[in-house]
Structures are given as structure tokens and as C-alpha cells.
Design a protein around this motif. Structure first.
Motif, PDB file in Angstrom:
ATOM      1  N   ALA A  58       0.778  -1.164   0.108  1.00 43.07           N
ATOM      2  CA  ALA A  58      -0.049   0.016  -0.086  1.00 43.07           C
ATOM      3  C   ALA A  58       0.898   1.251   0.213  1.00 43.07           C
ATOM      4  CB  ALA A  58      -1.064  -0.008   1.255  1.00 43.07           C
ATOM      5  N   LEU A  59       1.832   1.160   0.627  1.00 43.90           N
ATOM      6  CA  LEU A  59       2.791   2.373   0.659  1.00 43.90           C
ATOM      7  C   LEU A  59       3.634   2.627  -0.583  1.00 43.90           C
ATOM      8  CD1 LEU A  59       4.271   4.443   2.554  1.00 43.90           C
ATOM      9  CD2 LEU A  59       5.910   2.894   3.266  1.00 43.90           C
ATOM     10  N   ILE A  60       4.002   1.409  -1.193  1.00 48.10           N
ATOM     11  CA  ILE A  60       4.540   1.719  -2.495  1.00 48.10           C
ATOM     12  C   ILE A  60       3.455   2.298  -3.477  1.00 48.10           C
ATOM     13  CG2 ILE A  60       5.369   0.440  -4.705  1.00 48.10           C
ATOM     14  CD1 ILE A  60       6.750  -1.747  -2.866  1.00 48.10           C
ATOM     15  N   ASP A  61       2.245   1.639  -3.421  1.00 47.86           N
ATOM     16  CA  ASP A  61       1.410   2.410  -4.229  1.00 47.86           C
ATOM     17  C   ASP A  61       1.143   3.813  -4.114  1.00 47.86           C
ATOM     18  OD1 ASP A  61       0.479  -0.100  -5.592  1.00 47.86           O
ATOM     19  OD2 ASP A  61      -1.276  -0.617  -3.947  1.00 47.86           O
ATOM     20  N   LYS A  62       0.976   4.192  -3.049  1.00 46.62           N
ATOM     21  CA  LYS A  62       1.034   5.654  -2.643  1.00 46.62           C
ATOM     22  C   LYS A  62       2.196   6.649  -3.051  1.00 46.62           C
ATOM     23  CE  LYS A  62       1.016   6.598   1.829  1.00 46.62           C
ATOM     24  NZ  LYS A  62       0.521   6.919   3.291  1.00 46.62           N
ATOM     25  N   VAL A  63       3.407   5.999  -2.897  1.00 47.18           N
ATOM     26  CA  VAL A  63       4.776   6.711  -3.580  1.00 47.18           C
ATOM     27  C   VAL A  63       4.431   6.753  -4.968  1.00 47.18           C
ATOM     28  CG1 VAL A  63       7.137   6.671  -3.403  1.00 47.18           C
ATOM     29  CG2 VAL A  63       5.953   6.069  -1.470  1.00 47.18           C
ATOM     30  N   ALA A  64       4.050   5.505  -5.654  1.00 49.73           N
ATOM     31  CA  ALA A  64       4.215   5.422  -7.212  1.00 49.73           C
ATOM     32  C   ALA A  64       3.040   6.175  -7.732  1.00 49.73           C
ATOM     33  CB  ALA A  64       3.792   3.985  -7.493  1.00 49.73           C
TER      34      ALA A  64
END
Length: 354
Positions: free
Chosen positions: A8-14
Motif C-alpha cells: 500500500a505504501l509503494i502504491d501511494k509513492v508510485a
């Protein structure tokens, strides 16, 4: 962190990276914007690579579609001139070309790799001159070149069965180590010039160092049949660098933008690059497992720099060759595509630990 939370954190950063613009209004020095995601330069190239690695980790085809559309848009607009930095987006394109089989992508990879081999300016000892948009930098080697250009050259060699491309990628790693690795510390100088034969300000610049830490572990993925002696030499160089980094890690897990200068600010993109390279190297058995905690601490520090909307904070703007150490201390902080991408690479390794 649980794997779902990391994802979920990667999704947000991406997502933030895919929609990044010059929100701070920083006056850019580069002829081609390295903040806006819609332009073709090295910063966007690192960003695309981070997204591609995430796509390969998760299988999220929406990310792949974004990448393909990004290249289609830029091809339609027309590409900038070839140099070290504008070659960076070619690394991700090489993966997409191989995966999709698109002849236009493959042809572009052939063209740009051939340019590196036959036309790209060289220094003494046949190093790749760090020519960039707006500056020829005659006689200069920079540590950025390995990540921005040589990884792509190795990929082209692997894709097209060109042993000469692969051999040239090896030579570039070796000549850059020869002139940029500091024998006293194990860290890397930002640059070397054959014009005057010196390392400029002798800056042990953090993000420049991380291009080796993060780049060499991926290079060894690309050139998987590397001569054992050469492979061990590259890993010995990594080991020396990481041993030096261990002594300089700030108590909060970050590293200073000038690694040996505690008065310089701590910087997130370099910390993410170090964490990625260290975590991956430990996982693959390239580094002793005792460095795992060091990589984890760095990852925790980077995660703490990610805002609620996915912006990675405390990232320094693109950094040219400094004539003084003070030049590195005053580089402005600004959200950047590579500042988003290096944490994505790092988080793909954190995900493997979850």
C-alpha cells in the motif's frame, strides 16, 4: 511492516510519482526538467525503473500500461539528444521491448546502444565521458554514469546477443572504480577529470555513492555469467563501500549528503539507494548478514520521510559536479522522481523481508 502495508505504501509513492510536477516552484537549472514526470531525462528514467521493478514484483498491469503510454507519448513528441542522462529511460524501455516484442521499442534500443559503442565521447582510457544536456564535460568521469548508461548497455548486450556490449559494460565498471573509488575510505568520489587529473572537490557525495550500491546488484542480475574474478572484484568494491557506510550512518538511520560531513543535511534518496543495495546484497549472499540491520534502519528512516499523500521528503535536487564542498551543502530540497523511485526500489526489498 506487513507485506500488505508495504504494498500500500509503494502504491501511494508510485501514484505521487506518476503525477509529480514542480509543486514547489523551484527554478530548475537543467535544460530539460528533471522534476516533471512528463519529460525524458535521467530523473524520469530512474522513476520509470522503480515503477517497472514494482510491476515485476506485483504483476500490476496498470503500472505496465502507464509505462508503455509514457514512452508512446515521448516518442510522439520527439526525443532529446543522446547523452549519459537521456540514456537512463532506455533501461526500462529495454525490459518493455523484450516483454512486448514491439519492434519500435527494440529498434530504439538498438540505435541508442550502437551510439554508446560507436559515437559517445570518451575520456582517456576509453571511459564514457559524462556528457549531459547542455554540457560536454570533456575528460570527465562521474559515478552517475554506471547507473544511467552502463546498465542499459549491459541490457542491450544481453538482449541482442552482443558480447562486445557486455565486455564494454565490464570495462566501464572497472575504469570508473579505478578513478572514483577512494582507497582511503572505500567510498566514491563524485567525479574525476583527466584535464588536470583530480577528483574536483573530492566530494564523497551520498547519492553519487548510492548509484554504485544500487546499481551493481542489478548489474549482476543483468550480466549473470560474469567472469568470477571480475564479479568478486565488483563485490569487494561494494563490501569496502558498505563497511565505510556502516561507520557513517546517522543515528536516525539516514546518511548525510556529504557522507563524511555531519554538518551537511541528511538526504533521503541516497539513503533509499543504500538501503536497497544493502538489503538486496544481503539477500543474495553478496554481503554478510550482519549488514541486514543497517539496511533495515535505513529503510525505517526513509519510510518516516514519506508523507500521507506519498511525497518523499528531504530529497536533494539534481547535483552537478561541485567545485567546492559547500556547493553540495546548499543544494535545495525538492520532491523528485528519483526521490520517489529509489524508495520504491527499497520497498520492493522490504517486501521480501515481510
Amino acid at each position: 511492516m506487513e507485506k500488505a502495508a508495504v504494498s500500500a505504501l509503494i502504491d501511494k509513492v508510485a501514484y505521487k510519482m506518476q503525477n509529480l510536477g514542480n509543486e514547489t516552484g523551484l527554478l530548475e537549472e537543467c535544460p530539460i526538467s528533471i522534476i516533471n514526470m512528463d519529460t525524458w531525462e535521467w530523473a524520469q528514467g530512474v522513476g520509470l525503473y522503480g515503477l517497472y521493478k514494482y510491476y515485476r514484483e506485483t504483476g500490476d498491469t496498470k503500472v505496465r500500461d502507464f509505462l508503455v503510454q509514457w514512452y508512446e507519448r515521448n516518442l510522439a513528441k520527439g526525443l532529446p539528444g543522446k547523452n549519459v542522462n537521456t540514456l537512463c529511460p532506455m533501461l526500462t524501455l529495454s525490459f518493455l521491448a523484450e516483454e512486448t516484442g514491439r519492434e519500435d521499442f527494440l529498434a530504439l534500443c538498438r540505435e541508442w546502444a550502437q551510439w554508446v559503442m560507436e559515437e559517445m565521447p570518451r575520456t582517456e582510457e576509453n571511459g564514457l565521458q559524462h556528457i549531459v544536456s547542455g554540457h560536454e564535460n570533456v575528460g570527465q568521469l562521474w559515478d552517475d554514469t554506471l547507473f544511467m548508461t552502463v546498465l542499459f548497455l549491459a541490457r542491450a548486450g544481453r538482449m541482442f546477443g552482443r558480447k562486445d556490449y557486455l565486455a564494454e559494460s565490464v570495462r566501464q565498471f572497472l575504469v570508473h572504480i579505478k578513478y572514483l573509488a577512494d582507497r582511503k575510505t572505500g567510498l566514491w568520489y563524485h567525479g574525476w577529470t583527466f584535464v588536470g587529473r583530480h577528483n574536483f572537490a573530492e566530494a564523497l557525495w551520498a547519492r553519487g555513492n548510492c548509484w554504485y550500491t544500487a546499481g551493481v546488484v542489478d548489474y549482476l542480475d543483468i550480466v549473470d555469467d560474469l567472469d568470477p574474478g571480475v564479479k568478486q572484484f565488483l563485490l569487494d568494491t561494494l563490501q569496502a563501500q558498505v563497511a565505510a557506510l556502516e561507520k557513517l550512518q546517522h543515528q536516525d538511520g539516514m546518511w548525510h549528503t556529504l557522507l563524511d560531513d555531519p554538518t551537511s543535511y541528511v538526504e533521503t534518496s541516497a539513503t533509499a539507494g543504500f538501503s536497497y543495495g544493502i538489503l538486496k546484497a544481503v539477500r543474495l549472499g553478496y554481503l554478510d548478514s550482519r549488514y541486514l540491520e543497517m539496511g533495515r534502519r535505513a529503510a525505517d528512516a526513509v519510510i518516516a520521510q514519506i508523507s500521507d499523500e506519498g511525497t518523499v521528503r528531504n530529497v536533494s535536487y539534481g547535483t552537478g559536479m561541485g567545485k567546492t564542498l559547500e556547493a553540495y551543502r546548499i543544494i535545495e530540497l525538492c520532491p523528485m522522481t528519483y526521490g520517489q523511485a529509489l524508495p520504491i526500489l527499497m520497498l520492493t526489498e522490504v517486501m521480501k523481508l515481510s
